[in-house]
Design a protein around this motif. Structure first.
Motif, PDB file in Angstrom:
ATOM      1  N   SER A   1      45.677  -4.877  -7.916  1.00 34.66           N
ATOM      2  CA  SER A   1      44.741  -5.697  -8.676  1.00 34.66           C
ATOM      3  C   SER A   1      43.877  -4.769  -9.515  1.00 34.66           C
ATOM      4  O   SER A   1      43.843  -3.555  -9.273  1.00 34.66           O
ATOM      5  CB  SER A   1      43.867  -6.546  -7.747  1.00 34.66           C
ATOM      6  OG  SER A   1      43.101  -5.732  -6.883  1.00 34.66           O
ATOM      7  N   ARG A   2      43.196  -5.330 -10.487  1.00 33.45           N
ATOM      8  CA  ARG A   2      42.347  -4.489 -11.326  1.00 33.45           C
ATOM      9  C   ARG A   2      41.088  -5.239 -11.697  1.00 33.45           C
ATOM     10  O   ARG A   2      41.099  -6.465 -11.799  1.00 33.45           O
ATOM     11  CB  ARG A   2      43.088  -3.994 -12.556  1.00 33.45           C
ATOM     12  CG  ARG A   2      43.492  -5.065 -13.542  1.00 33.45           C
ATOM     13  CD  ARG A   2      44.532  -4.538 -14.533  1.00 33.45           C
ATOM     14  NE  ARG A   2      44.023  -3.468 -15.386  1.00 33.45           N
ATOM     15  CZ  ARG A   2      44.777  -2.777 -16.243  1.00 33.45           C
ATOM     16  NH1 ARG A   2      46.075  -3.025 -16.321  1.00 33.45           N
ATOM     17  NH2 ARG A   2      44.263  -1.833 -16.992  1.00 33.45           N
ATOM     18  N   ASP A   3      40.034  -4.482 -11.867  1.00 33.09           N
ATOM     19  CA  ASP A   3      38.746  -5.007 -12.299  1.00 33.09           C
ATOM     20  C   ASP A   3      38.421  -4.320 -13.620  1.00 33.09           C
ATOM     21  O   ASP A   3      37.975  -3.175 -13.632  1.00 33.09           O
ATOM     22  CB  ASP A   3      37.681  -4.717 -11.236  1.00 33.09           C
ATOM     23  CG  ASP A   3      36.328  -5.311 -11.589  1.00 33.09           C
ATOM     24  OD1 ASP A   3      36.041  -5.506 -12.788  1.00 33.09           O
ATOM     25  OD2 ASP A   3      35.548  -5.569 -10.652  1.00 33.09           O
ATOM     26  N   GLY A   4      38.650  -5.037 -14.705  1.00 38.02           N
ATOM     27  CA  GLY A   4      38.447  -4.434 -16.015  1.00 38.02           C
ATOM     28  C   GLY A   4      37.022  -4.004 -16.261  1.00 38.02           C
ATOM     29  O   GLY A   4      36.762  -2.984 -16.890  1.00 38.02           O
ATOM     30  N   ALA A   5      36.084  -4.791 -15.754  1.00 37.72           N
ATOM     31  CA  ALA A   5      34.670  -4.470 -15.967  1.00 37.72           C
ATOM     32  C   ALA A   5      34.300  -3.149 -15.307  1.00 37.72           C
ATOM     33  O   ALA A   5      33.404  -2.445 -15.769  1.00 37.72           O
ATOM     34  CB  ALA A   5      33.800  -5.600 -15.446  1.00 37.72           C
ATOM     35  N   LYS A   6      34.987  -2.808 -14.228  1.00 32.00           N
ATOM     36  CA  LYS A   6      34.690  -1.575 -13.499  1.00 32.00           C
ATOM     37  C   LYS A   6      35.701  -0.477 -13.811  1.00 32.00           C
ATOM     38  O   LYS A   6      35.637   0.600 -13.233  1.00 32.00           O
ATOM     39  CB  LYS A   6      34.676  -1.847 -11.996  1.00 32.00           C
ATOM     40  CG  LYS A   6      33.593  -2.809 -11.548  1.00 32.00           C
ATOM     41  CD  LYS A   6      33.646  -3.002 -10.039  1.00 32.00           C
ATOM     42  CE  LYS A   6      32.553  -3.955  -9.577  1.00 32.00           C
ATOM     43  NZ  LYS A   6      32.605  -4.176  -8.105  1.00 32.00           N
ATOM     44  N   SER A   7      36.650  -0.769 -14.694  1.00 29.67           N
ATOM     45  CA  SER A   7      37.703   0.208 -15.024  1.00 29.67           C
ATOM     46  C   SER A   7      38.359   0.745 -13.765  1.00 29.67           C
ATOM     47  O   SER A   7      38.590   1.951 -13.638  1.00 29.67           O
ATOM     48  CB  SER A   7      37.105   1.360 -15.856  1.00 29.67           C
ATOM     49  OG  SER A   7      36.581   0.886 -17.070  1.00 29.67           O
TER      50      SER A   7
END
Length: 124
Positions: free
Chosen positions: A71-77
């Motif tokens: 999974s990825r969290d774009g806001a947290k890079s």
């Protein structure tokens, strides 16, 4: 250029869980596909999972499907790898990697940027 730093590895017993994290810095404004590979002693680097920036699509290696989730969290890079039901054969150094483009390729040669790796050791 993008820099990748993995964390979250460690020693865990069979059946346990870990969550690996990969923090990206630098040109994170560009559209990267992020992926995880692993390398066990004496073996070739193996694709684990990838997360495309395009539509958030993911693909996971059949060998770990059902136990590993990317999974990825774009806001947290940051990209994560949740690993459940660990087995001794999951013992390896886990690498985070990135490539420009939307294709979550299983070929390590297609990835441009690599982290230093984080060790996962599963005891029986």
């Amino acid at each position: 250029q993008v820099q990748l730093v993995e964390s979250g590895g460690g020693l865990v017993r069979t059946g346990g869980s870990l969550r690996l994290s990969c923090l990206a810095s630098g040109r994170t404004d560009r559209k990267y596909t992020m992926a995880w590979f692993r390398e066990a002693p004496g073996k070739e680097r193996e694709f684990v999972a990838a997360s495309s920036w395009l539509g958030g699509g993911t693909n996971t290696a059949d060998s770990v499907k059902g136990r590993f989730t990317i999974s990825r969290d774009g806001a947290k890079s940051t990209v994560y790898l949740q690993i459940n039901s660990l087995k001794p054969e999951d013992t390896a150094v886990y690498y985070c990697t990135a490539r420009l483009g939307s294709n979550g390729s299983p070929n390590p040669g297609e990835y441009e940027y690599w982290g230093q790796g984080t060790q996962v050791t599963v005891s029986s």
